[in-house]
Write a protein that holds these residues in place. Structure first.
Motif, short mmCIF file in Angstrom:
data_model
loop_
_atom_site.label_atom_id
_atom_site.label_comp_id
_atom_site.label_asym_id
_atom_site.label_seq_id
_atom_site.Cartn_x
_atom_site.Cartn_y
_atom_site.Cartn_z
N LEU A 45 -9.15 -1.26 5.56
CA LEU A 45 -8.62 -0.03 5.31
C LEU A 45 -8.53 0.94 6.87
N TYR A 101 -5.17 2.52 8.31
CA TYR A 101 -5.12 3.41 8.97
C TYR A 101 -4.66 3.81 10.04
N VAL A 108 -4.98 6.20 0.82
CA VAL A 108 -5.69 5.14 -0.67
C VAL A 108 -5.92 5.07 -1.63
N GLU A 151 -11.24 5.54 -1.87
CA GLU A 151 -10.16 5.05 -1.88
C GLU A 151 -10.72 4.14 -3.88
N LEU A 160 1.02 -0.55 -5.07
CA LEU A 160 0.10 -1.97 -4.95
C LEU A 160 -0.06 -2.82 -5.51
N LEU A 196 -0.84 3.89 -2.51
CA LEU A 196 -0.61 3.82 -1.30
C LEU A 196 0.26 5.29 -0.92
N ALA A 203 3.70 -2.27 2.09
CA ALA A 203 3.78 -1.93 0.25
C ALA A 203 2.86 -3.85 0.29
N THR A 263 -0.07 -4.20 2.45
CA THR A 263 -1.53 -4.11 2.48
C THR A 263 -2.22 -4.30 1.44
#
Length: 218
Positions: free
Chosen positions: A98, A102, A116, A128, A175, A184, A207, A210
């Motif tokens: 994470l 970021y 998130v 999150e 996601l 996200l 996405a 991630t």
């Protein structure tokens, strides 16, 4: 005596059908004058043709510059996604993944605010995994592609903390992994940053990247 009037269309059609006309009457090319497209002054047909070719060349040059600019921008985005991919692959736990996300979005992509939320998988003691209403879950899981615009539900805006009330544009990217569902959120105070008509291909890739990275740890 015939009083028929020849129309402009008939003259144009005649010249199109008889391209050899000016070969027999070459002196007409220097005698016929037409208005200059900008100044209105009389110029020869040859000069008018040169101006048309110059305008066409200028238009093609501008289009080429646009294509080069788009290509350079796409190359830059591709390089940023590559660096993000490497950082996510190097992450050894969810928190470091994470942080990599970021950091890259803030510094490389200049996205001011990111949030998130994850609501499946093994919950962890992280923001999150905070509460997410059923309405937001249904909305997010119903998205087939990232969605950009100028408004979001107040619950999503609240995820952005104190900056939430000041945000003017948003990108919502679902996601979706076999063991994880989430959302996200990218936002900006600039209303022109994320707009409904913008392309979402890179957001979709972001996405997917991630989701794949985070799903390893949940």
């Amino acid at each position: 005596m015939s009083t028929d009037i020849i129309t402009h269309e008939q003259v144009a059609r005649f010249l199109q059908d008889n391209p050899e006309f000016f070969a027999h009457y070459t002196e007409l090319l220097s005698q016929i004058n037409v208005p200059h497209p900008h100044s209105g002054q009389a110029i020869s047909i040859g000069e008018r043709q040169v101006l048309m070719l110059r305008d066409k060349a200028r238009g093609l040059e501008n289009r080429l510059k646009e294509f080069i600019q788009f290509a350079e921008e796409n190359d830059a985005i591709g390089e940023k996604l590559h660096r993000l991919s490497l950082d996510l692959m190097r992450a050894r736990d969810l928190e470091s993944a994470l942080q990599a996300l970021y950091l890259n979005l803030g510094e490389s992509f200049a996205v001011p605010h990111v949030a998130v939320r994850l609501w499946t998988g093994q919950p962890q003691d992280l923001p999150e995994f905070g509460p997410v209403s059923e309405d937001i879950r249904v909305m997010a899981e119903g998205l087939t592609a990232p969605q950009c615009g100028h408004s979001v539900p107040e619950e999503v805006r609240a995820w952005l903390g104190e900056a939430g009330p000041h945000q003017q544009s948003f990108a919502l990217a679902p996601l979706k992994e076999a063991n994880m569902k989430g959302l996200l959120v990218l936002s900006s105070e600039d209303a022109r940053r994320f707009y409904p008509e913008m392309g979402t291909l890179y957001l979709q890739w972001l996405a997917e990247l991630t989701g794949a990275a985070l799903s390893r740890f949940v």
